[in-house]
Motif scaffolding. Structure first.
Motif, PDB file in Angstrom:
ATOM      1  N   PRO A   1       3.359 -17.218  -4.169  1.00  0.00           N
ATOM      2  CA  PRO A   1       2.008 -16.681  -3.932  1.00  0.00           C
ATOM      3  C   PRO A   1       1.834 -15.276  -4.491  1.00  0.00           C
ATOM      4  N   ILE A   2       0.620 -14.988  -4.908  1.00  0.00           N
ATOM      5  CA  ILE A   2       0.183 -13.642  -5.256  1.00  0.00           C
ATOM      6  C   ILE A   2      -0.845 -13.279  -4.189  1.00  0.00           C
ATOM      7  N   TYR A   3      -0.691 -12.115  -3.557  1.00  0.00           N
ATOM      8  CA  TYR A   3      -1.554 -11.805  -2.419  1.00  0.00           C
ATOM      9  C   TYR A   3      -2.130 -10.401  -2.485  1.00  0.00           C
ATOM     10  N   ALA A   4      -3.220 -10.220  -1.750  1.00  0.00           N
ATOM     11  CA  ALA A   4      -3.831  -8.907  -1.520  1.00  0.00           C
ATOM     12  C   ALA A   4      -4.323  -8.892  -0.078  1.00  0.00           C
ATOM     13  N   GLY A   5      -4.202  -7.753   0.582  1.00  0.00           N
ATOM     14  CA  GLY A   5      -4.624  -7.684   1.972  1.00  0.00           C
ATOM     15  C   GLY A   5      -4.989  -6.281   2.391  1.00  0.00           C
ATOM     16  N   VAL A   6      -5.506  -6.183   3.588  1.00  0.00           N
ATOM     17  CA  VAL A   6      -5.890  -4.903   4.172  1.00  0.00           C
ATOM     18  C   VAL A   6      -5.523  -4.917   5.656  1.00  0.00           C
ATOM     19  N   ASP A   7      -5.090  -3.773   6.167  1.00  0.00           N
ATOM     20  CA  ASP A   7      -4.815  -3.588   7.594  1.00  0.00           C
ATOM     21  C   ASP A   7      -5.568  -2.362   8.067  1.00  0.00           C
ATOM     22  N   VAL A   8      -6.176  -2.457   9.240  1.00  0.00           N
ATOM     23  CA  VAL A   8      -6.958  -1.363   9.819  1.00  0.00           C
ATOM     24  C   VAL A   8      -6.430  -1.086  11.222  1.00  0.00           C
ATOM     25  N   GLY A   9      -6.170   0.185  11.512  1.00  0.00           N
ATOM     26  CA  GLY A   9      -5.714   0.565  12.837  1.00  0.00           C
ATOM     27  C   GLY A   9      -6.844   0.468  13.851  1.00  0.00           C
TER      28      GLY A   9
ATOM     29  N   ALA B   1       8.213  -4.792   7.178  1.00  0.00           N
ATOM     30  CA  ALA B   1       8.425  -3.342   7.184  1.00  0.00           C
ATOM     31  C   ALA B   1       7.842  -2.748   5.914  1.00  0.00           C
ATOM     32  N   ARG B   2       7.443  -1.485   6.048  1.00  0.00           N
ATOM     33  CA  ARG B   2       6.995  -0.689   4.909  1.00  0.00           C
ATOM     34  C   ARG B   2       7.828   0.591   4.902  1.00  0.00           C
ATOM     35  N   TYR B   3       8.231   1.000   3.719  1.00  0.00           N
ATOM     36  CA  TYR B   3       8.922   2.287   3.589  1.00  0.00           C
ATOM     37  C   TYR B   3       8.062   3.182   2.716  1.00  0.00           C
ATOM     38  N   PHE B   4       7.602   4.295   3.308  1.00  0.00           N
ATOM     39  CA  PHE B   4       6.716   5.220   2.611  1.00  0.00           C
ATOM     40  C   PHE B   4       7.526   6.245   1.823  1.00  0.00           C
ATOM     41  N   PHE B   5       7.294   6.275   0.503  1.00  0.00           N
ATOM     42  CA  PHE B   5       7.925   7.248  -0.375  1.00  0.00           C
ATOM     43  C   PHE B   5       7.107   8.536  -0.445  1.00  0.00           C
ATOM     44  N   THR B   6       5.806   8.443  -0.204  1.00  0.00           N
ATOM     45  CA  THR B   6       4.913   9.593  -0.129  1.00  0.00           C
ATOM     46  C   THR B   6       3.989   9.352   1.067  1.00  0.00           C
TER      47      THR B   6
ATOM     48  N   GLY C   1       5.898  -6.293  -1.930  1.00  0.00           N
ATOM     49  CA  GLY C   1       4.759  -5.664  -2.569  1.00  0.00           C
ATOM     50  C   GLY C   1       4.708  -4.172  -2.354  1.00  0.00           C
ATOM     51  N   VAL C   2       3.515  -3.635  -2.544  1.00  0.00           N
ATOM     52  CA  VAL C   2       3.258  -2.216  -2.388  1.00  0.00           C
ATOM     53  C   VAL C   2       2.093  -2.013  -1.422  1.00  0.00           C
ATOM     54  N   THR C   3       2.064  -0.835  -0.828  1.00  0.00           N
ATOM     55  CA  THR C   3       1.003  -0.462   0.102  1.00  0.00           C
ATOM     56  C   THR C   3       0.433   0.889  -0.307  1.00  0.00           C
ATOM     57  N   TYR C   4      -0.889   0.999  -0.239  1.00  0.00           N
ATOM     58  CA  TYR C   4      -1.553   2.293  -0.389  1.00  0.00           C
ATOM     59  C   TYR C   4      -2.252   2.589   0.928  1.00  0.00           C
ATOM     60  N   GLN C   5      -1.979   3.725   1.515  1.00  0.00           N
ATOM     61  CA  GLN C   5      -2.548   4.109   2.809  1.00  0.00           C
ATOM     62  C   GLN C   5      -3.588   5.201   2.620  1.00  0.00           C
ATOM     63  N   PHE C   6      -4.785   4.991   3.225  1.00  0.00           N
ATOM     64  CA  PHE C   6      -5.856   6.006   3.189  1.00  0.00           C
ATOM     65  C   PHE C   6      -5.748   6.916   4.385  1.00  0.00           C
TER      66      PHE C   6
ATOM     67  N   PHE D   1       1.939   6.073  -0.493  1.00  0.00           N
ATOM     68  CA  PHE D   1       2.514   4.903  -1.168  1.00  0.00           C
ATOM     69  C   PHE D   1       3.781   4.414  -0.481  1.00  0.00           C
ATOM     70  N   ALA D   2       3.858   3.070  -0.349  1.00  0.00           N
ATOM     71  CA  ALA D   2       5.021   2.443   0.285  1.00  0.00           C
ATOM     72  C   ALA D   2       5.386   1.147  -0.433  1.00  0.00           C
ATOM     73  N   ALA D   3       6.635   0.766  -0.271  1.00  0.00           N
ATOM     74  CA  ALA D   3       7.084  -0.570  -0.660  1.00  0.00           C
ATOM     75  C   ALA D   3       7.103  -1.384   0.623  1.00  0.00           C
ATOM     76  N   ASN D   4       6.713  -2.670   0.536  1.00  0.00           N
ATOM     77  CA  ASN D   4       6.712  -3.483   1.748  1.00  0.00           C
ATOM     78  C   ASN D   4       7.414  -4.814   1.528  1.00  0.00           C
ATOM     79  N   GLY D   5       7.906  -5.354   2.616  1.00  0.00           N
ATOM     80  CA  GLY D   5       8.522  -6.672   2.626  1.00  0.00           C
ATOM     81  C   GLY D   5       8.167  -7.362   3.925  1.00  0.00           C
TER      82      GLY D   5
END
Length: 171
Positions: free
Chosen positions: A43-51, A137-142, A166-171, A145-149
Motif C-alpha cells: 500500500p501507498i498511504y497518506a493520513g492526518v492525525d489531530v490532537g 512509533a514516530r521518531y522526531f529528528f526536528t 513513512g514520514v511525518t510532518y507536524q504543525f 519532521f519524523a520517521a514513522n513505523g
C-alpha cells in the motif's frame, strides 16, 4: 567520505537536540505518508492525525494497493478513520519518541480485471467494512519532521497483518 559522515552526524545531532515533545497537543496536526508491506500487496498511504485531548488523537487515512493473484490483477482503495492513544506520559520515553496504539474503522473497495463471460467468478476479495488495530512509533529528528513505523492487523476479507513505514510532518 569522512566529510559526508561528519556532516550527516552533525545534522542528526542538531535535529535530535532541537526536537520537542513529539506527541500531539490538543489541536496539533500531523500529516503522514509512506508505503507498507501486507499480505495483499504494497500500500501507498497518506493520513492526518489531530490532537483532541491529552495523549489522544483522531484522524484519517487513505491508501491504495494492488496485487496479482492467479493471473487476476486486484486493486484495493481504502478510507479509514482512526483513534490513537499516545504513551509519552505513561512510560519514561525520550522526548523525540512518540509511541501509540489504537483502532481504525473504514471501508475497503476491491476491484479486479477478471474478464471471462463463460466462467462465474467469485472473488476472495470483497469490498466492505474494514477494522484495523495498530501500534506504532514516530521518531522526531526536528520539531516538525519524523520517521514513522506502524504494525497493524486488519480484517476485511480475512485477517492479515502488515507494516507501514513513512514520514511525518507536524504543525
Amino acid at each position: 567520505m569522512k566529510k559526508l559522515l561528519v556532516l550527516a552526524s552533525i545534522f542528526l545531532a542538531i535535529g535530535s537536540a532541537s526536537a520537542q515533545k513529539s506527541a500531539l497537543d490538543k489541536g496539533g496536526v500531523q500529516l503522514n505518508g509512506g508505503f507498507g508491506f501486507t499480505a495483499w500487496g504494497i500500500p501507498i498511504y497518506a493520513g492526518v492525525d489531530v490532537g483532541v485531548a491529552d495523549q489522544v488523537t483522531v484522524g484519517g487515512e487513505v491508501f491504495y494497493r494492488g496485487e496479482k493473484v492467479g493471473g487476476v490483477n486486484y486493486t484495493n482503495f481504502g478510507v479509514l478513520a482512526n483513534g490513537n492513544f499516545h504513551f509519552h506520559k505513561v512510560f519514561p520515553l525520550p522526548s523525540q519518541l512518540d509511541v501509540y496504539a489504537g483502532l481504525s474503522l473504514g471501508y475497503y473497495s476491491w476491484d479486479n480485471d477478471f474478464d471471462n463471460r463463460y466462467i462465474r467468478f467469485t472473488s476472495e476479495y470483497d469490498s466492505g467494512l474494514a477494522v484495523r488495530v495498530q501500534t506504532g512509533a514516530r521518531y522526531f529528528f526536528t520539531d516538525n519532521f519524523a520517521a514513522n513505523g506502524e504494525l497493524f492487523i486488519e480484517n476485511n476479507v480475512g485477517t492479515a497483518g502488515g507494516l507501514k513505514l513513512g514520514v511525518t510532518y507536524q504543525f
